[in-house]
Design a protein around this motif. Structure first.
Motif, PDB file in Angstrom:
ATOM      1  N   LEU A   1      45.301  36.445  26.472  1.00  0.00           N
ATOM      2  CA  LEU A   1      45.887  37.752  26.139  1.00  0.00           C
ATOM      3  C   LEU A   1      45.277  38.273  24.848  1.00  0.00           C
ATOM      4  N   GLN A   2      45.034  37.374  23.907  1.00  0.00           N
ATOM      5  CA  GLN A   2      44.406  37.763  22.648  1.00  0.00           C
ATOM      6  C   GLN A   2      43.008  38.337  22.891  1.00  0.00           C
ATOM      7  N   LYS A   3      42.290  37.758  23.861  1.00  0.00           N
ATOM      8  CA  LYS A   3      40.966  38.283  24.195  1.00  0.00           C
ATOM      9  C   LYS A   3      41.066  39.625  24.924  1.00  0.00           C
ATOM     10  N   MET A   4      42.124  39.781  25.741  1.00  0.00           N
ATOM     11  CA  MET A   4      42.308  41.012  26.510  1.00  0.00           C
ATOM     12  C   MET A   4      42.626  42.196  25.599  1.00  0.00           C
ATOM     13  N   VAL A   5      43.506  41.961  24.608  1.00  0.00           N
ATOM     14  CA  VAL A   5      43.889  43.018  23.656  1.00  0.00           C
ATOM     15  C   VAL A   5      43.797  42.416  22.253  1.00  0.00           C
ATOM     16  N   PRO A   6      42.565  42.257  21.735  1.00  0.00           N
ATOM     17  CA  PRO A   6      42.381  41.541  20.458  1.00  0.00           C
ATOM     18  C   PRO A   6      42.930  42.276  19.243  1.00  0.00           C
ATOM     19  N   ARG A  39      45.184  45.702  33.910  1.00  0.00           N
ATOM     20  CA  ARG A  39      44.331  46.889  33.771  1.00  0.00           C
ATOM     21  C   ARG A  39      44.880  47.826  32.697  1.00  0.00           C
ATOM     22  N   TYR A  40      46.182  47.953  32.664  1.00  0.00           N
ATOM     23  CA  TYR A  40      46.823  48.796  31.642  1.00  0.00           C
ATOM     24  C   TYR A  40      46.609  48.200  30.254  1.00  0.00           C
ATOM     25  N   MET A  41      46.810  46.893  30.128  1.00  0.00           N
ATOM     26  CA  MET A  41      46.678  46.264  28.815  1.00  0.00           C
ATOM     27  C   MET A  41      45.248  46.376  28.293  1.00  0.00           C
ATOM     28  N   ALA A  42      44.259  46.263  29.179  1.00  0.00           N
ATOM     29  CA  ALA A  42      42.860  46.417  28.759  1.00  0.00           C
ATOM     30  C   ALA A  42      42.607  47.840  28.271  1.00  0.00           C
ATOM     31  N   ALA A  43      43.203  48.811  28.966  1.00  0.00           N
ATOM     32  CA  ALA A  43      43.050  50.212  28.550  1.00  0.00           C
ATOM     33  C   ALA A  43      43.760  50.464  27.222  1.00  0.00           C
ATOM     34  N   LYS A  96      52.486  40.296  44.171  1.00  0.00           N
ATOM     35  CA  LYS A  96      51.339  39.470  43.790  1.00  0.00           C
ATOM     36  C   LYS A  96      50.452  40.185  42.775  1.00  0.00           C
ATOM     37  N   LYS A  97      50.393  41.504  42.881  1.00  0.00           N
ATOM     38  CA  LYS A  97      49.570  42.266  41.939  1.00  0.00           C
ATOM     39  C   LYS A  97      50.167  42.247  40.531  1.00  0.00           C
ATOM     40  N   GLN A  98      51.472  42.018  40.442  1.00  0.00           N
ATOM     41  CA  GLN A  98      52.127  42.041  39.133  1.00  0.00           C
ATOM     42  C   GLN A  98      52.410  40.638  38.597  1.00  0.00           C
ATOM     43  N   TYR A  99      51.938  39.631  39.318  1.00  0.00           N
ATOM     44  CA  TYR A  99      52.132  38.258  38.853  1.00  0.00           C
ATOM     45  C   TYR A  99      50.801  37.723  38.337  1.00  0.00           C
ATOM     46  N   ASN A 100      50.615  37.835  37.024  1.00  0.00           N
ATOM     47  CA  ASN A 100      49.350  37.446  36.407  1.00  0.00           C
ATOM     48  C   ASN A 100      49.615  36.548  35.203  1.00  0.00           C
ATOM     49  N   PRO A 101      49.860  35.240  35.432  1.00  0.00           N
ATOM     50  CA  PRO A 101      50.077  34.319  34.313  1.00  0.00           C
ATOM     51  C   PRO A 101      48.853  34.315  33.397  1.00  0.00           C
ATOM     52  N   THR A 102      49.087  34.509  32.122  1.00  0.00           N
ATOM     53  CA  THR A 102      47.977  34.653  31.178  1.00  0.00           C
ATOM     54  C   THR A 102      48.259  33.823  29.930  1.00  0.00           C
TER      55      THR A 102
END
Length: 684
Positions: free
Chosen positions: A259-264, A289-293, A248-254
């Motif tokens: 996604l563009q806002k998360m890693v613009p 969390r990784y993608m934001a970092a 469940k922690k790895q299932y994050n439909p975006t």
């Protein structure tokens, strides 16, 4: 439990004899009592009693980091597969354009060290030039996009295509984390002595390897420090090894817009179009969390650091395909330092694993033809059905589970797909271009062709329903697996051999071997991960809240039992990390015991063999398949990276929780194997 030919390499291959092509009347006990240590009481140290003489007299081969029943069978299976490959190479019907011919060509290219040594780093020079030309984030995006569209991937992140966790009949796109040089996050973020030592040695290794691509010593040291620092930064925001066990922690439909806002800093629509993924509006982000970092890492604009990481990522991935001095230098860290091997595996064994990992089913066709008759498949299927019957009875008899959840558990059990031996539909390699050295092929080039072929094959899946007939292992693989999205248990042909299975042997031994492995894989459908998927393979809550709490509490008790184990001073098993496999072992041996009881009721009980009852022989067989020895460095690495507990614990710790084990051996308070009833964990 989910990995050609120069004539010189195969001259010493052994003669093939099928494990099943023997007179069925020649019944054998199935247990080699000479490997036991009968001076030890089974009531005090069961693992030593069953395996003591083997443990005393067995040395780990110099090219291995562990040795045990699985490893022995894998080695024997590899000998068989190599002999089969030799026969195929001499058979004119396997032309280069046939699937079998491609397996032969792949093997030949992997064995051709003369060409590899002559080429040196030439195969990766064009890629190094692209990396060195990067000046901006747009340049980085273009390089990564170009490489991923060819089935490769430069680093930082990567896309994959597979079954949707919440709609297992639909293929979706997932976005995952980038590659690291050390095998787990813990090596980067932990302050324990071993992790610190490994980080230092890793940095020195990276500097040494960078010299092979022309970096001067001081520059290589500087770049190695940058690479380690960047990989530490990339590792910190990742899910830890226990968190990764929660689907469940790895299932994050975006949505692509989100996604563009998360890693613009990345043009995601352009990137997806560039790698061939069009007409989608959502991706599954496995670790937000990784993608934001990653956005912060890219925003720092340390272009030289990116380039150093990319060069290392390229070299690390290609090291085994380049010259033998590069391959050996890489092995000296990953094989020797990290896992304790004393020498490299023989070239032909490594080449065979390349074949298994790339065109495995092409070789699998030949393997099955020689080694696995239909009779063996039928017998294995009957045993699986019997263990499933036993499992259903066990579910119905659970005292902690409500009737409502029992009904759904049994529905899931009876919906299991069973795959045995080999696929009904083989993979089609016709679009894959693999060339032998004599036809201008190279090892590096063939593996690039496989990567590109795999990516195109995955792209083709995107607009089609999930093909649940596909296999995740080749027939010549000594292993088995459960796939939660397909709700299937899979047993390749190679594991259906002694000591796991022998149709000539006493049935109690078979139930303690392959029967318990069958039960183990069934139990994965009901472990802490598998239990989150329903009968159709969808990530869905099907438990009552009260039952789920009881199940979680039982899992915590089992995790605590394993976390108390200390294989080396100061090194403990991580019970939460290994929980799924431990539940599998506990449920597996329980179901195998009950399956044996069903068999004995319906067939003649043979009574004592070698002085042991059928129940005792079942437990002896179980401890036999898990006999193993490991080098210290390999053991340290396993505890950090492998969700399986070390073999010596798998051989006896589950038994401590079985009342039937105590009855079989008359174990009483005061005996070394005794655990008081209140502390015995009973799940399935």
């Amino acid at each position: 439990m989910k990995s050609i030919i120069t004539s010189k390499a195969l001259l010493t291959a052994c003669v093939i004899a099928s494990a099943f092509q023997v007179n069925a009347q020649q019944k054998t006990p199935g247990i080699n009592t000479s490997l036991m240590d009968k001076s030890v009481s089974p009531k005090d140290n069961f693992f030593q009693f069953v395996n003591g003489t083997w443990l005393k007299n067995t040395e780990i081969p110099a090219d291995k980091t562990r040795w045990g029943s699985f490893d022995e069978l894998r080695q024997n299976t590899d000998k068989d597969a190599l002999a089969i490959l030799k026969d195929a190479a001499n058979n004119p019907k396997y032309a280069p354009n046939t699937d079998q011919g491609k397996a032969i060509s792949m093997y030949k290219s992997a064995m051709d060290t003369v060409a590899r040594n002559k080429q040196g780093i030439n195969p990766i020079k064009p890629y190094l030039a692209k990396i060195n030309a990067i000046k901006t984030i747009k340049d980085l995006q273009k390089l990564m996009m170009d490489e991923e569209s060819k089935g490769g991937g430069a680093g930082f992140f990567g896309f994959g295509i597979g079954a949707d966790d919440k709609n297992s009949n639909r293929n979706v796109v997932s976005l995952g984390v980038g590659g690291l040089g050390l095998p787990d996050r813990d090596y980067y973020v932990s302050d324990d002595k071993d992790s610190k030592e490994k980080r230092e040695k890793y940095q020195a290794h990276v500097a040494r390897m960078l010299a092979f691509i022309g970096e001067k010593p001081e520059q290589a040291k500087t770049d190695a420090a940058k690479i380690l620092a960047l990989e530490i930064e990339m590792s910190r925001p990742r899910l830890d090894r226990v968190e990764r066990r929660d689907p469940k922690k790895q299932y994050n439909p975006t949505a692509i817009g989100d996604l563009q806002k998360m890693v613009p800093i990345i043009d995601w629509k352009g990137y997806l179009n560039g790698i061939g993924i069009t007409k989608i509006d959502t991706v599954i982000v496995t670790q937000p969390r990784y993608m934001a970092a990653l956005q912060n890492i890219f925003a720092e604009n340390k272009v030289d650091d990116w380039k150093a990481y990319l060069r290392w990522n390229l070299l690390r991935g290609a090291a085994g395909q380049l010259s033998t001095d590069i391959e050996t230098a890489n092995w000296e860290f990953y094989g020797k330092t990290l896992t304790g091997a004393l020498k490299q595996r023989p070239r032909h064994e490594k080449a065979l694993q390349v074949v298994n990992g790339t065109v495995g089913e092409a070789l699998g066709k030949l393997y099955v033809e020689k080694m696995f008759p239909a009779e063996a498949k039928d017998k294995a299927y009957r045993m699986i059905r019997n263990v499933m019957r036993a499992y259903e009875i066990r579910i119905n008899n659970l005292t902690w589970m409500s009737p409502e959840t029992k009904q759904k558990a049994i529905q899931k059990l009876n919906s299991l797909t069973i795959k045995i031996g080999y696929p009904d539909k083989w993979k089609d390699y016709s679009a894959l271009d693999v060339k032998s050295p004599e036809n201008g092929g190279s090892y590096f080039g063939n593996l690039k062709a496989v990567s590109e072929w795999n990516w195109k094959k995955d792209l083709d899946k995107l607009n089609k329903p999930v093909d649940k007939t596909e296999w995740g292992m080749s027939p010549q693989t000594v292993n088995a697996y459960y796939n939660p999205s397909y709700n299937e248990i899979v047993f390749p042909a190679a594991i259906l051999q002694p000591p796991f299975y022998d149709y000539r042997a006493d049935e109690a031994v078979n139930y303690g071997g392959i029967g318990a492995v069958i039960g183990h894989e069934i139990s994965h459908g009901f472990d802490d991960q598998g239990a989150t998927y329903d009968a159709e393979g969808n990530l869905k809550d099907w438990w009552t809240a009260d039952d789920l709490k009881k199940f979680t509490d039982l899992g915590s008790a089992l995790a605590a039992q394993y976390s108390a184990l200390e294989p080396l001073p100061g090194i403990h098993v991580d019970g939460k990390f290994t929980l799924g496999e431990n539940i599998g072992d506990l449920g597996g041996i329980n179901a195998a015991y009950d399956g044996l009881q069903l068999y004995l009721k319906e067939n003649k009980n043979p009574g004592l063999i070698d002085g042991y009852t059928p129940e005792q022989r079942l437990f002896i067989s179980w401890a036999t398949i898990w006999r193993s020895k490991m080098r210290d460095e390999a053991l340290k690495n396993q505890v950090k990276t492998d969700p399986h507990s070390p073999g010596m614990y798998r051989g006896y710790v589950p038994l401590l929780n079985l009342d039937t084990f105590y009855s079989a051996w008359d174990i009483k308070p005061g005996d070394g194997m005794y655990v008081e009833p209140a502390k015995r964990v009973k799940i399935w």
